[in-house]
Design an enzyme around this catalytic site. Structure first.
Site, mmCIF file in Angstrom:
data_model
loop_
_atom_site.group_PDB
_atom_site.id
_atom_site.type_symbol
_atom_site.label_atom_id
_atom_site.label_comp_id
_atom_site.label_asym_id
_atom_site.label_seq_id
_atom_site.Cartn_x
_atom_site.Cartn_y
_atom_site.Cartn_z
ATOM 1 N N SER A 1 -0.554 -7.459 1.132
ATOM 2 C CA SER A 1 -0.637 -6.092 0.607
ATOM 3 C C SER A 1 -1.364 -5.164 1.582
ATOM 4 O O SER A 1 -2.289 -5.606 2.284
ATOM 5 C CB SER A 1 -1.421 -6.135 -0.712
ATOM 6 O OG SER A 1 -1.826 -4.844 -1.102
ATOM 7 N N TYR B 1 2.084 0.780 1.533
ATOM 8 C CA TYR B 1 1.927 1.975 0.712
ATOM 9 C C TYR B 1 1.952 3.153 1.660
ATOM 10 O O TYR B 1 1.376 3.074 2.760
ATOM 11 C CB TYR B 1 0.579 1.973 -0.023
ATOM 12 C CG TYR B 1 0.568 1.134 -1.273
ATOM 13 C CD1 TYR B 1 1.497 1.327 -2.278
ATOM 14 C CD2 TYR B 1 -0.409 0.156 -1.470
ATOM 15 C CE1 TYR B 1 1.481 0.557 -3.439
ATOM 16 C CE2 TYR B 1 -0.435 -0.610 -2.622
ATOM 17 C CZ TYR B 1 0.517 -0.400 -3.599
ATOM 18 O OH TYR B 1 0.494 -1.155 -4.744
ATOM 19 N N THR C 1 6.683 -0.279 -1.084
ATOM 20 C CA THR C 1 6.496 -0.078 -2.520
ATOM 21 C C THR C 1 6.782 1.372 -2.882
ATOM 22 O O THR C 1 6.194 2.290 -2.315
ATOM 23 C CB THR C 1 5.056 -0.459 -2.929
ATOM 24 O OG1 THR C 1 4.863 -1.841 -2.639
ATOM 25 C CG2 THR C 1 4.824 -0.232 -4.416
ATOM 26 N N LYS D 1 10.621 -2.102 -3.001
ATOM 27 C CA LYS D 1 10.002 -2.702 -4.196
ATOM 28 C C LYS D 1 9.727 -1.648 -5.269
ATOM 29 O O LYS D 1 9.243 -0.555 -4.951
ATOM 30 C CB LYS D 1 8.689 -3.373 -3.785
ATOM 31 C CG LYS D 1 7.876 -3.969 -4.922
ATOM 32 C CD LYS D 1 6.736 -4.807 -4.363
ATOM 33 C CE LYS D 1 5.934 -5.463 -5.461
ATOM 34 N NZ LYS D 1 5.030 -4.534 -6.149
ATOM 35 N N HIS E 1 5.906 -3.335 -11.305
ATOM 36 C CA HIS E 1 4.558 -3.505 -10.748
ATOM 37 C C HIS E 1 3.693 -4.359 -11.688
ATOM 38 O O HIS E 1 2.518 -4.067 -11.929
ATOM 39 C CB HIS E 1 3.915 -2.131 -10.519
ATOM 40 C CG HIS E 1 3.011 -2.076 -9.322
ATOM 41 N ND1 HIS E 1 3.364 -1.509 -8.128
ATOM 42 C CD2 HIS E 1 1.747 -2.535 -9.141
ATOM 43 C CE1 HIS E 1 2.361 -1.605 -7.269
ATOM 44 N NE2 HIS E 1 1.372 -2.235 -7.859
HETATM 45 C C1 GLV Z 1 -2.090 -2.165 -6.616
HETATM 46 O O1 GLV Z 1 -1.055 -2.475 -6.098
HETATM 47 C C2 GLV Z 1 -2.357 -2.408 -7.988
HETATM 48 O O2 GLV Z 1 -1.416 -2.599 -8.766
HETATM 49 O O3 GLV Z 1 -3.550 -2.414 -8.335
#
Ligand code: GLV
Length: 385
Positions: free
Chosen positions: A107, A130, A156, A252, A276
């Site tokens: 991530s 991100y 994402t 995503k 998510h």
């Molecule tokens: C970050 O990706 C979260 O969902 O906290």
């Protein structure tokens, strides 16, 4: 000590070993957590067809995801703060994936940096991006992932602004840090965790601190996300990101067939059907419910992956039967990590692998590549109608 036989067992152990604020960070959805729960419970409604007297020898779960060989159709999902479940968590999880022959996705909001994970592994991993207001910073993350040889970029699209997770607010995780008594108590009751963390070099957002202004510690996560993640992110941005990256691209956060069709137009290699983990739009449908409609809309044009609610190898098979070429696990590996470090991540993958293998056999199949919806009892699974 209880034997660790299921993902639920790992979760229980993790809860005992990880400070509450970080365990809760993983184990939460937004607002009512309705979508978080539906991700799991919708899998339970789907039933298998038991078949008998078929040769069950020589079974295989091996397949490919975006053209990469995988020992089973399961990748590790990008999860923020993984290195807070267990010191050096991202490195340990990436190593466990390498040994298990499945992809690891790092991530942007990881604790160990892209470079630290690369230095501790020998095979390419995937990097999740991100997009920040500071496009140059986002671009520099792409360049860093490229420089260490990441083999896919996972972009994402569903977190320009952050869904509210009540537990994070109550635990003080979304506000600038301070040494509240509550936090100190959560740490002193987990001495082994503190001991490992004290010895680790990786204690804050490794991809960001030292590279971007204004983030100094864990507690700034919520504030930084609000300030820096770009709410204007659009399909046009996918084009420059794809161009700058120049490699395999996975989009995503797709939950709607119309968005899936737009995703195909970008020329990406795969999409991930995802809400998510129920952490963004509470009240959205579960990922497994959304999957068939999206496969129907774009399955011939792009590889479709999914995440959300996978808690067993049986869930993986259900998703594959409904058209997913692969799935991602987030919480299951985090629970393994929180329970037993690298060994726990390996165990979470082993549990899922053996549940998948035995289920495949009892459904009368030997090769994961032959799985389609005939594996499932008609009328028990969501369809595109
Ligand atoms: C970050 O990706 C979260 O969902 O906290």
């Amino acid at each position: 000590m209880t034997q660790l036989l299921t993902i639920a067992d790992l979760k229980e152990q993790a809860q005992r070993k990880v400070p509450k604020m970080f365990f809760d960070y993983a184990d939460s959805g937004s607002w009512t957590e309705g979508t978080y729960r539906a991700n799991e419970s919708d899998f339970q409604k789907i039933k298998f067809r038991q078949r008998v007297a078929v040769d069950m020898s020589n079974r295989t779960l091996a397949t490919t995801m975006i053209g990469e060989d995988v020992s089973m159709p399961v990748a590790i999902a990008p999860t923020g703060l993984t290195g807070m479940q267990w010191a050096d968590g991202e490195i340990l999880a990436a190593q466990a994936c390498e040994e298990a022959g499945v992809p690891f996705t790092l991530s942007t909001m990881s604790i160990c940096s892209i470079e630290a994970v690369a230095a501790a592994t020998t095979k390419p991993f995937w990097f999740q991006l991100y997009v920040m207001r500071d496009r140059e910073f986002a671009g520099s993350l792409i360049d860093r992932a490229k420089a260490v040889g990441c083999s896919a970029l996972v972009l994402t699209l569903d977190l320009q602004i952050m869904g509210q997770r009540h537990k994070d607010i109550r635990n003080g995780l979304s506000t600038p840090s301070g040494f509240s008594l509550q936090r100190i108590w959560q740490l002193v009751t987990r001495p082994a965790w503190c001991f490992r963390m004290a010895r680790s070099k990786n204690k804050t957002f490794g991809n960001i601190v030292g590279h971007a202004e204004g983030v100094s510690d864990m507690g700034s996560l919520g504030a930084w996300t609000t300030e820096q993640f770009d709410p204007r992110l659009s399909w046009d941005d996918v084009a420059w990101i794809k161009e700058r990256w120049g490699g395999k691209l996975i989009l995503k956060g797709i939950l709607d067939p119309e968005d899936a069709k737009l995703a195909v137009k970008t020329g990406a290699d795969a999409i991930i059907v995802s809400n998510h983990g129920g952490r963004q739009l509470d009240g959205a449908c579960s990922s497994i419910e959304a999957l068939p409609e999206i496969v129907e809309a774009v399955g011939k044009d792009i590889e479709v992956h999914m995440d959300g609610g996978i808690r067993s190898g049986q869930d993986v098979l259900k998703a594959v039967a409904l058209g997913a070429k692969g799935v991602y696990i987030g919480r299951p590996f985090l629970y393994g990590l929180g329970a037993k470090g690298k060994e726990g991540v390996a165990l979470s993958l082993d549990i899922i692998r053996s549940e998948m293998d035995v289920t495949l056999a009892l459904c009368g199949k030997r090769d994961i590549k032959d799985v389609d919806r005939m594996l499932l009892k008609e009328g028990t699974y969501p369809t595109s109608k």
